[in-house]
Design an enzyme around this catalytic site. Structure first.
Site, short mmCIF file in Angstrom:
data_model
loop_
_atom_site.label_atom_id
_atom_site.label_comp_id
_atom_site.label_asym_id
_atom_site.label_seq_id
_atom_site.Cartn_x
_atom_site.Cartn_y
_atom_site.Cartn_z
N GLU A 190 3.46 -5.28 12.30
CA GLU A 190 2.49 -4.19 12.12
C GLU A 190 1.40 -4.77 11.22
O GLU A 190 1.62 -4.99 10.03
CB GLU A 190 3.18 -2.98 11.50
CG GLU A 190 4.21 -2.39 12.45
CD GLU A 190 5.06 -1.27 11.86
OE1 GLU A 190 4.98 -1.03 10.65
OE2 GLU A 190 5.80 -0.64 12.63
N GLU A 216 7.63 0.14 16.67
CA GLU A 216 8.76 0.69 15.94
C GLU A 216 8.63 2.21 15.97
O GLU A 216 7.63 2.75 16.42
CB GLU A 216 8.81 0.12 14.51
CG GLU A 216 9.04 -1.40 14.55
CD GLU A 216 9.47 -2.02 13.21
OE1 GLU A 216 10.21 -1.37 12.46
OE2 GLU A 216 9.07 -3.18 12.95
N ASN A 271 0.80 -1.23 0.00
CA ASN A 271 0.00 0.00 0.00
C ASN A 271 0.84 1.28 0.00
O ASN A 271 0.48 2.26 -0.64
CB ASN A 271 -1.01 -0.01 1.14
CG ASN A 271 -0.39 -0.17 2.50
OD1 ASN A 271 0.71 -0.71 2.64
ND2 ASN A 271 -1.07 0.31 3.51
N CYS A 322 -3.44 1.28 6.46
CA CYS A 322 -3.80 0.45 7.61
C CYS A 322 -4.45 1.25 8.71
O CYS A 322 -5.18 0.71 9.53
CB CYS A 322 -2.55 -0.25 8.14
SG CYS A 322 -1.23 0.94 8.52
P1 NAD Z 1 -0.11 -9.43 3.06
O1 NAD Z 1 -0.07 -9.94 4.44
O2 NAD Z 1 -0.93 -10.14 2.06
O3 NAD Z 1 1.36 -9.38 2.44
C1 NAD Z 1 2.40 -8.64 3.04
C2 NAD Z 1 3.72 -9.26 2.66
O4 NAD Z 1 3.79 -10.56 3.25
C3 NAD Z 1 3.92 -9.46 1.17
O5 NAD Z 1 5.26 -9.16 0.86
C4 NAD Z 1 3.64 -10.94 0.97
O6 NAD Z 1 4.29 -11.51 -0.12
C5 NAD Z 1 4.17 -11.52 2.27
N1 NAD Z 1 3.62 -12.81 2.66
C6 NAD Z 1 2.36 -13.27 2.45
N2 NAD Z 1 2.22 -14.50 3.01
C7 NAD Z 1 3.41 -14.81 3.59
C8 NAD Z 1 3.90 -15.92 4.31
N3 NAD Z 1 3.13 -16.97 4.58
N4 NAD Z 1 5.18 -15.90 4.75
C9 NAD Z 1 5.97 -14.83 4.52
N5 NAD Z 1 5.57 -13.75 3.84
C10 NAD Z 1 4.30 -13.72 3.37
O7 NAD Z 1 -0.54 -7.89 3.18
P2 NAD Z 1 -0.83 -6.89 1.98
O8 NAD Z 1 -2.10 -7.31 1.34
O9 NAD Z 1 0.38 -6.71 1.16
O10 NAD Z 1 -1.06 -5.52 2.77
C11 NAD Z 1 -2.29 -5.13 3.29
C12 NAD Z 1 -2.39 -5.46 4.77
O11 NAD Z 1 -1.29 -4.87 5.45
C13 NAD Z 1 -3.62 -4.93 5.45
O12 NAD Z 1 -4.12 -5.88 6.34
C14 NAD Z 1 -3.11 -3.71 6.22
O13 NAD Z 1 -3.89 -3.34 7.33
C15 NAD Z 1 -1.77 -4.17 6.61
N6 NAD Z 1 -0.89 -3.03 6.89
C16 NAD Z 1 -0.57 -2.77 8.19
C17 NAD Z 1 0.22 -1.66 8.49
C18 NAD Z 1 0.60 -1.34 9.91
O14 NAD Z 1 1.47 -0.51 10.10
N7 NAD Z 1 -0.02 -1.94 10.90
C19 NAD Z 1 0.68 -0.84 7.46
C20 NAD Z 1 0.31 -1.15 6.14
C21 NAD Z 1 -0.47 -2.25 5.87
#
Ligand code: NAD
Length: 500
Positions: A268, A481, A169, A302
């Site tokens: 996060e 963080e 995002n 997020c």
């Molecule tokens: P996602 O969890 O689908 O993917 C994030 C990353 O994790 C990607 O690089 C993906 O390839 C990797 N990944 C997926 N499955 C994995 C596994 N089993 N093992 C290791 N790596 C794996 O998230 P997304 O769709 O890219 O992002 C959106 C989500 O992120 C939303 O839920 C949002 O709320 C959250 N988010 C949180 C914050 C925060 O600061 N709390 C900030 C931004 C986004």
């Protein structure tokens, strides 16, 4: 050494496909299965990345280890800080290339990427290069049983090789938010950017070489999660810590995978963030602030409030004002005149968001505005756009008011007392962020503190001092963080006790 060439790409049809190779031990390496990267504003493929295999991950981890044990880990702090400041400066010099790459991957409006993603991505390096120099270490003097004294002091050392797994995002911003403090502490990193948005991370690898970061300190591996580069990082015995931003259920999978090698984890995760608007709030500021909060980055932040609670006397007026704001948003291509709403990241994500749009009606919502797909012409017709959407009338236990949607949408509900508002806001499995709007100073402190979240804003949203703690409560993550919290996570602390 070879370097990848990231040519300017506006993301339109027929654009050259940029090759995004893995970057290991200071070099771009060939190999890996190719996968396509699409511009979500048009649906056109604009780049091809290469999925790293287990051998590449092993090489990246080994290179990182050598670098932590050698030049990078041993480097005087003053030199390491200077190099990281140069990374920031070089991102700024290549600003337009970073901007084009981020826009091509995300389809977001140019104005947003130019004001937020790229400048903040650079700033992360400068801030942590500065911050680490000003942080005090602990020291305690103590009595000893024989009537003497001893002094204790702590020193910070690198953890080793840190795995960085980031989402799509805010690609550059969220990745550098982890990479900059990890490297400032002398760690090497193996970064896996989201498979949707790998371009700016690849470009950053070029920058690392250009400013003279030692080979192996910064490695990039492309790929997916389960059974791919993501999981290989989380289970690798040579990686000491994982810093992850993404979905809560991905965090759970990473925890399981990392358990066997007892890695340190900083997560996060997702949110279902509440906002509370009291009748005494500055009405126009609350509407402007929360319309921005709900719809910025097409709701793919997020911290975005998907649940807004409004004190009953101003409820109808607030809903009408939010409707007006939502309907004024113009979806379109990043560079089109007046565009202020980009697409969702992928067709798959659009289908997920549209499923929630459908479910809201099934669950009994009143649709205030939106709910569908805008009619767009030209290249944007192939993009993954949805309408900004507002609902009212759902119960607190509806799926739409409990589950993270991650789209440009919110539900607005009335409340009658401060106590009720606090209860509704905290009634969630998540605990990332909240936003309270009131002119009453005592209430601001009281309600701000009552929010069970990591980040509680009052009369604001997304206002970030990077020295402050950032992270989530409950299922929104653990660990903090930001500032000293980042330095603590990315350091191994040794306490030295000397009897004097
Ligand atoms: P996602 O969890 O689908 O993917 C994030 C990353 O994790 C990607 O690089 C993906 O390839 C990797 N990944 C997926 N499955 C994995 C596994 N089993 N093992 C290791 N790596 C794996 O998230 P997304 O769709 O890219 O992002 C959106 C989500 O992120 C939303 O839920 C949002 O709320 C959250 N988010 C949180 C914050 C925060 O600061 N709390 C900030 C931004 C986004």
């Amino acid at each position: 050494m070879t370097t990848s060439t990231l040519v300017s790409a506006k993301g339109g049809a027929g654009t050259q496909r940029r090759p995004l190779r893995n970057f290991i031990d200071g070099e771009f390496v060939d190999g890996g299965l190719p996968f396509e990267i699409r511009n979500p504003a048009t649906g056109a493929v604009h780049a091809v990345a290469y999925e790293a295999d287990a051998t590449m991950i092993d090489s990246a981890v080994a290179a990182g280890r050598r670098c932590v044990d050698g030049e990078w880990g041993q480097m005087p702090l003053v030199r390491r800080r200077a190099l990281l400041a140069q990374v920031a400066a070089r991102i700024e010099e290549r600003f337009d290339e970073f901007l084009e790459a981020e826009i091509a991957d995300t389809g977001k409006p140019r104005s947003m990427a130019a004001h937020l993603d790229i400048p903040r991505g650079a700033a992360n390096f400068r801030i942590f290069a500065d911050f680490i120099a000003s942080l005090p270490d602990e020291a305690f003097e103590m009595d000893t049983p024989d009537g003497g004294r001893a002094i204790n002091y702590s020193v910070r050392k690198p953890l080793g090789v840190v795995g960085v797994i980031s989402p799509w995002n805010l690609p550059l911003l969220l990745m550098t938010w982890k990479v900059a403090p990890a490297m400032a502490c002398g760690n090497a990193v193996v970064v896996k950017p989201s498979e949707e948005t790998p371009s700016t991370t690849t470009l950053l690898a070029e920058v690392m070489n250009e400013v003279g970061i030692p080979a192996g300190a910064f490695n990039v591996v492309h790929g997916f999660g389960p059974g791919s580069a993501g999981e290989m990082i989380t289970s690798h015995p040579g990686i000491r810590a994982i810093t992850f931003t993404g979905e809560t259920r991905t965090g759970a999978a990473i925890m399981r995978s990392a358990a066997a090698t007892t890695k340190a984890l900083s997560f996060e995760l997702g949110g279902k963030n509440p906002a509370i608007v009291f009748a005494d709030a500055d009405f126009d500021a609350a509407v402007a602030g929360l319309a921005r909060a709900a719809f910025l980055n097409t709701g793919q932040v997020c911290l975005a409030p998907e649940r807004i609670y409004v004190e009953r006397p101003i409820f109808d007026r607030f809903v009408a004002a939010m409707k007006e704001k939502a309907e004024a948003l113009r979806p379109g291509l990043p560079d089109a005149d007046g565009t202020d709403l980009g697409p969702l990241i992928s067709e798959e994500h659009r289908q997920k968001v549209l499923e929630y749009y459908r479910l809201a009606i099934e669950e009994g919502a009143t649709l205030v505005t939106g709910g569908g797909v805008p009619a767009l012409e030209g290249l944007a017709a192939g993009g993954y756009f949805v309408e900004p959407t507002i609902w009212t009338g759902l119960p607190q236990n509806a799926r739409v008011t409990r589950e993270e949607i991650f789209g440009p949408c919110c539900h607005i509900a009335p409340f009658d007392s401060e106590e009720e508002a606090i209860g509704l806001a905290n009634d969630t499995d998540y605990g990332l962020a909240s936003s309270v709007w009131t002119r009453d100073l005592s209430r601001a402190h009281r309600v701000g503190r009552a929010m069970n979240v990591g980040i509680s804003w009052v009369n604001s949203w997304f206002l970030r001092d990077l020295r402050t703690a950032f992270g989530g409560a409950k299922q929104s993550g653990f660990g903090r963080e930001g500032g000293a919290h980042s330095i603590a996570f990315y350091s191994e602390i040794t306490n030295i006790c000397i009897k004097v």
